[in-house]
Design a protein around this motif. Structure first.
Motif: not given
Length: 586
Positions: A82-83, A145, A149, A147, A79, A85, A141-143, A233
């Protein structure tokens, strides 16, 4: 089947099975509807995690209650990559997640070097609980906002992603298959059965345990990375300690060290909660079902996979091999009888002594188990070490082989002082030993065990000739299907194939019939000339000692009572007095 054809078959059939599995997975990805595709992905990810548990728990025999914590580490790394990139895409992120979880597995495995059983279970469960709190606090990470995977570019849809997970499962299964049949796999099974037996053949016990934890955790990390791609997510609620505990129980119940049973365990992981849901029962009751099945497996001592294997092997089991006529195997030696006396002159041996023991003293509190013991074993010779019960023979073997490192005096093998060397290093230096107790892991085949103990490349012909020389079953025979006496012969044959400088045989004839005693005596007599090995025999069967050992050393109350040529030692009045009443030796 010719040898070349058999080798080709052993190499290609796992690839063929994996290819068939991938083909079936492709068909399912096309035929299943959306909901069942999601369930199928969950089953595949669980199967990969259970494969890892099959390594650390099923093969290496250690309790690990944090497999989904390693999955959480893999998911968090995927995650995170991926967040931001990161370059390389999902496949590379998945590998990095597996490596990161594997590193964490090594750190968690360090306590396993000193702990085992319930204590190790508490440590791993504590790690899982601490990690769960940590992941809840830091979140994935990403959870925050939303974003998601990124999945692999070629596998964006749920159906295609399911096919991708099937490919990963096939690759993981192939990896475990080849590791299990290699030296790592043999070391895992050996350390689960006997740590002393593992160290005595030159295999690092710490290395075996840590590699098992690393491989298991890496597979857990890959499983978690796939979960991250599935849900896109990920949250900490998918990797709780309770779920790790349930997964462990499921692995025990299914027999996850068997690859097909690990895959079946992944199927049950999804099937049981789904059935409960359809029957109107809360899905959390699945943990109760798994617990009941696990208790049944632990109390009965047989898991589902092993039960099925036992039925198959019972059908395939053949009669034990007949006792081979000694003359057929070692025609150069004389016929042994109970009155034959060994006549090899150790003075004919070339070079210096292979074993020198100087002033060996071992003390337990006020008791001196060994008191200033000194002796030499000439190169190319066979020496018998005898003495009444409690004389210190077992203590002597443990001391020189490194299992009692705190002792006085010196032990030299081929001129090298062994002070400070572990049992593993001493075995690698050329000092090998066998045990009175069974230290041969029954989960291996005869051939796999022999190659593991040899610690060198041996071709099939060498293995078969050595096994035939000792009257052992063929290499393909499972050790679980032979008796204790036969396993002792296999243990001797395996250590002989290692070509040590010195081989200490601790009651090698225990469990053998009278005829097998005679055959073993003939074969031991051949060892110095045929294999270039010096031998020390500790044995209660005086007929075997008389027929094999030109020289004897007698211990009594931890001291050397007599040492020298066999006839002189056995006629020594002090030796006769020491054995007075020891009817099993006279």
């Amino acid at each position: 089947m010719p040898l070349a054809d058999r080798s080709w078959f052993r190499l290609t059939w796992p690839l063929a099975v994996a290819a068939v599995g991938i083909a079936v997975g492709f068909a399912l990805s096309v035929g299943l509807d959306g909901y069942f595709v999601f369930l199928a992905v969950s089953a595949v990810t669980a199967a990969i995690a259970i494969l890892g548990l099959g390594v650390v728990t099923g093969s290496a025999g250690m309790i690990a209650l944090c497999q989904l914590t390693f999955a959480a580490i893999g998911a968090w790394i995927v995650a995170g990559l991926s967040y931001i990139q990161a370059p390389g895409g999902f496949v590379l992120w998945l590998l990095v997640g597996g490596l990161g979880a594997g590193f964490a597995g090594v750190l968690v495995g360090l306590p396993a070097l000193r702990l085992r059983g319930v204590n190790l279970a508490v440590v791993t469960l504590g790690f899982a609980a601490a990690a769960d709190v940590t992941f809840v606090q830091i979140q994935f990470p990403g959870s925050a906002d939303g974003t998601p995977v990124d999945r692999p570019s070629m596998f964006q849809s749920d159906r295609s992603y399911f096919f991708f997970t099937i490919i990963v499962l096939a690759l993981c299964a192939l990896l475990v298959f080849w590791l299990q049949r290699g030296r790592w796999g043999a070391s895992w099974k050996a350390v689960a059965f006997s740590e002393r037996g593992t160290a005595s053949v030159g295999q690092s016990v710490a290395g075996a345990k840590l590699t098992a934890f690393a491989v298991s955790a890496a597979l857990g990390g890959i499983s978690g990375g796939l979960i991250a791609g599935q849900v896109q997510l990920p949250f900490a609620s998918s990797f709780t300690p309770l779920q790790s505990l349930a997964l462990y129980v499921l692995a025990i119940m299914s027999g996850a060290y068997l690859i097909d049973m690990a895959i079946f365990g992944g199927f049950l992981w999804v099937l049981v909660p789904e059935l409960l849901k359809r029957w109107g029962v809360p899905q959390d009751w699945a943990f109760v079902v798994f617990g009941i099945l696990g208790v049944q497996a632990l109390t009965s001592g047989t898991n589902l996979g092993q039960g099925l294997r036992n039925l198959w092997y019972r059908r395939q089991r053949t009669a034990p091999p007949p006792i081979v006529d000694v003359a057929d195997v070692a025609p150069s030696g004389p016929q042994i009888t109970t009155t034959t006396v060994a006549t090899l002159d150790p003075a004919e041996a070339t070079g210096g002594p292979v074993l020198v023991v100087e002033g060996l003293t071992v003390q337990f509190g006020a008791l001196k188990a060994l008191d200033d013991v000194s002796l030499e074993v000439p190169a190319g010779s066979i020496m018998g070490l005898i003495g009444p019960n409690g004389a210190g023979k077992s203590t002597f073997v443990d001391a020189i082989s490194g299992f009692l490192p705190r002792h006085g005096g010196r032990v030299l093998v081929a001129g090298q002082d062994l002070a400070g060397m572990s049992p593993t290093r001493r075995a690698r230096h050329g000092l090998r030993r066998t045990f009175q107790q069974d230290r041969v892991p029954p989960s291996l085949t005869v051939g796999a065990y022999v190659r593991f103990v040899a610690r060198r490349r041996v071709d099939r012909e060498d293995v078969e000739k050595t096994l035939a020389f000792f009257g052992c079953p063929p290499a393909a025979t499972r050790l679980a299907s032979v008796d204790i006496g036969t396993r002792r012969l296999v243990e001797v044959a395996a250590n002989v194939l290692a070509r040590p400088k010195l081989l200490v045989l601790d009651e090698p004839a225990a469990g053998l019939s009278h005829e097998e005693h005679l055959a073993l005596a003939m074969r031991i007599r051949e060892l110095p000339e045929r294999f270039g090995i010096s031998v020390v025999i500790i044995e209660h069967d005086l007929d075997l000692v008389r027929s094999v050992c030109p020289r004897l050393t007698v211990l009594d109350f931890g001291r050397v009572l007599a040492s020298g040529p066999q006839a002189e030692v056995l006629e020594n009045p002090a030796v006769i007095k020491a054995y007075m009443g020891e009817t099993e030796l006279l």
